[in-house]
Motif scaffolding. Structure first.
Motif, mmCIF file in Angstrom:
data_model
loop_
_atom_site.group_PDB
_atom_site.id
_atom_site.type_symbol
_atom_site.label_atom_id
_atom_site.label_comp_id
_atom_site.label_asym_id
_atom_site.label_seq_id
_atom_site.Cartn_x
_atom_site.Cartn_y
_atom_site.Cartn_z
ATOM 1 N N GLU A 94 0.834 -1.202 0.000
ATOM 2 C CA GLU A 94 0.000 0.000 0.000
ATOM 3 C C GLU A 94 0.868 1.250 0.000
ATOM 4 N N TYR A 95 2.002 1.176 0.723
ATOM 5 C CA TYR A 95 2.917 2.323 0.746
ATOM 6 C C TYR A 95 3.522 2.550 -0.644
ATOM 7 N N ASP A 96 3.922 1.453 -1.306
ATOM 8 C CA ASP A 96 4.499 1.560 -2.655
ATOM 9 C C ASP A 96 3.521 2.228 -3.610
ATOM 10 N N VAL A 97 2.257 1.869 -3.496
ATOM 11 C CA VAL A 97 1.226 2.460 -4.353
ATOM 12 C C VAL A 97 1.222 3.978 -4.190
ATOM 13 N N GLY A 98 1.359 4.443 -2.945
ATOM 14 C CA GLY A 98 1.381 5.879 -2.687
ATOM 15 C C GLY A 98 2.557 6.568 -3.359
ATOM 16 N N VAL A 99 3.737 5.918 -3.307
ATOM 17 C CA VAL A 99 4.930 6.493 -3.942
ATOM 18 C C VAL A 99 4.746 6.542 -5.451
ATOM 19 N N LEU A 100 4.271 5.451 -6.035
ATOM 20 C CA LEU A 100 4.067 5.402 -7.482
ATOM 21 C C LEU A 100 3.006 6.413 -7.917
ATOM 22 N N ARG A 101 1.953 6.543 -7.113
ATOM 23 C CA ARG A 101 0.904 7.517 -7.436
ATOM 24 C C ARG A 101 1.450 8.938 -7.388
ATOM 25 N N HIS A 102 2.319 9.206 -6.413
ATOM 26 C CA HIS A 102 2.918 10.541 -6.280
ATOM 27 C C HIS A 102 3.631 10.957 -7.560
ATOM 28 N N PHE A 103 4.240 9.983 -8.248
ATOM 29 C CA PHE A 103 4.969 10.281 -9.482
ATOM 30 C C PHE A 103 4.174 9.904 -10.735
ATOM 31 N N ASP A 104 2.895 9.619 -10.560
ATOM 32 C CA ASP A 104 2.006 9.280 -11.675
ATOM 33 C C ASP A 104 2.541 8.080 -12.467
ATOM 34 N N PHE A 147 3.381 0.401 -13.526
ATOM 35 C CA PHE A 147 3.483 -0.795 -12.682
ATOM 36 C C PHE A 147 2.073 -1.177 -12.213
ATOM 37 N N SER A 148 1.290 -1.681 -13.149
ATOM 38 C CA SER A 148 -0.111 -1.987 -12.872
ATOM 39 C C SER A 148 -0.311 -3.409 -12.359
ATOM 40 N N GLY A 149 0.781 -4.209 -12.311
ATOM 41 C CA GLY A 149 0.672 -5.574 -11.811
ATOM 42 C C GLY A 149 0.857 -5.642 -10.309
ATOM 43 N N ARG A 150 1.338 -6.779 -9.845
ATOM 44 C CA ARG A 150 1.500 -6.982 -8.401
ATOM 45 C C ARG A 150 2.928 -6.777 -7.931
ATOM 46 N N ARG A 156 9.770 7.794 -18.394
ATOM 47 C CA ARG A 156 9.110 8.676 -17.423
ATOM 48 C C ARG A 156 10.134 9.314 -16.480
ATOM 49 N N LEU A 157 11.162 8.550 -16.143
ATOM 50 C CA LEU A 157 12.187 9.047 -15.227
ATOM 51 C C LEU A 157 12.867 10.298 -15.791
ATOM 52 N N LEU A 158 13.024 10.323 -17.122
ATOM 53 C CA LEU A 158 13.685 11.472 -17.743
ATOM 54 C C LEU A 158 12.814 12.721 -17.743
#
Length: 370
Positions: A91-101, A106-109, A151-153
């Motif tokens: 759940e925490y990882d989801v928050g980090v990924l969401r923060h950076f859109d 990473f739509s899998g598990r 995306r990183l760039l």
């Protein structure tokens, strides 16, 4: 390899015993150090070696946000050797990924730990700051993470990439790269240093496509005068059939009492197997001790999924190509094979080598026959 800067605040997440920080304080003895580390014993070592702030926390948890609240975008330099692993998205990882859109990327598990570490660093770093990472080849070159690199760039730019020789780090065969980023968008070029020390200039787009440019797709029969196909039955499946097959351990004939069958037209275990005929070149695809090893088939065999079958359609003598491969390609395959554990060669790599042979035309056959 570090840029010409004078950092004031350096941070390392997952610092271990501080091996990467020791040269940093030798170069910049006045730099302020901050570290995070899961192992409490390592925290003791870090405190004894470096003046600064040392946190015994999991940086992929809410503790990270608690510790660094008010200090995001405040560090001007970072070094990192993040964990090389896949992890189940929390759940925490989801928050980090969401923060950076990045949730669509990473739509899998699962997600790479290195991805999350890079994003945590970006949260911590000030504008125009530098971050130096040791990263596995999967992160830097694979098509799997091409969209993430693109995306990183949009968040930072590549300053330099340096290829590290296989086996440089004790206890692992992982092929790695040293990548230096700058938290600044719009830098056009970066320097690339290969394993032989040759330096070239690349555009940022080359980092997205895996450094070597986007290879042409694997050729179809007759397209470039050759075809290269990977087998589709495992070694275990091949052994269970009692039919002639080729695996990385060699050629195996029919088992006693098994009635021969026309392999080329067979459907086995629900698949149409890749079949080698006399004159095809068989090249080991995977395995630290066998990757790149090649032979010419002396008959009809099922090809395992650890092997590539190379077939020429333009009159090329397979034995000439075999000698060319052994003399000119095999040493590079061994020294530059991909993979963190088992070493492997990709279809794109293989086709690049074969096209080099094809493009030499008649000279290749002459050179190979000498």
């Amino acid at each position: 390899m570090l840029p010409s800067i004078s950092p004031q605040h350096c941070i390392e997440l997952s610092a271990g015993e501080g091996a990467l920080l020791l040269p940093v304080i030798r170069i910049w003895p006045d730099v302020k150090i901050a570290t995070c580390e899961l192992d409490p014993e390592n925290i003791k070592i870090l405190k004894s070696r470096f003046q600064g702030k040392h946190y015994n926390i999991d940086v992929l948890s809410e503790d990270f946000d608690t510790v660094f609240e008010g200090r995001f975008s405040s560090f001007d330099f970072a070094v990192s050797n993040p964990p090389f692993s896949w992890r189940t998205i929390s759940e925490y990882d989801v928050g980090v990924l969401r923060h950076f859109d990045l949730l669509d990327v990473f739509s899998g598990r699962r997600v790479r730990s290195e991805v999350l570490f890079i994003l945590q660093y970006i949260r911590l770093m000030a504008e125009s700051s530098y971050m130096a990472f040791i990263l596995p080849e999967l992160m830097v070159c694979s098509s799997v993470l091409e969209k993430f690199r693109s995306r990183l760039l949009k968040l930072c730019s590549v300053v330099s990439v340096s290829e590290v020789e296989v086996g440089a780090f004790k206890g692992t065969e992982a092929k790695t790269y040293i990548v230096v980023f700058k938290k600044e968008v719009g830098v056009h070029e970066f320097s690339y240093t290969d394993v032989a020390g040759k330096v070239s200039v690349r555009m940022q787009e080359a980092f997205c496509s895996g450094l070597h440019g986007r290879p042409r797709p694997l050729s179809l029969e007759g397209d470039d005068g050759f075809s290269a196909k990977r087998g589709n039955l495992s070694g275990k499946e091949c052994r269970s059939l009692g039919l002639p097959y080729y695996h990385t351990s060699g050629f195996f004939k029919s088992a006693d009492g098994v009635i021969p069958m026309p392999l080329d037209s067979a459907v086995i275990l629900g698949k149409k197997p890749v079949i080698a005929s006399r004159g095809d070149v068989l090249i080991g695809r995977v395995g630290s001790r066998v990757v790149g090893r090649a032979v010419v088939s002396d008959g009809e065999y099922i090809v395992s999924d650890c092997v590539f079958r190379v077939r020429f359609s333009n009159g090329v003598d397979s034995n000439n190509f075999l000698k060319y491969w052994i003399d000119n390609c095999y040493p590079d395959v061994v020294s530059q094979a991909r993979g963190t554990c088992a070493k492997y060669i990709t279809a794109q790599d293989l086709c690049t080598y074969i096209r080099g042979f094809i493009e030499l035309g008649g000279q290749a056959s002459i050179l190979a026959s000498r």
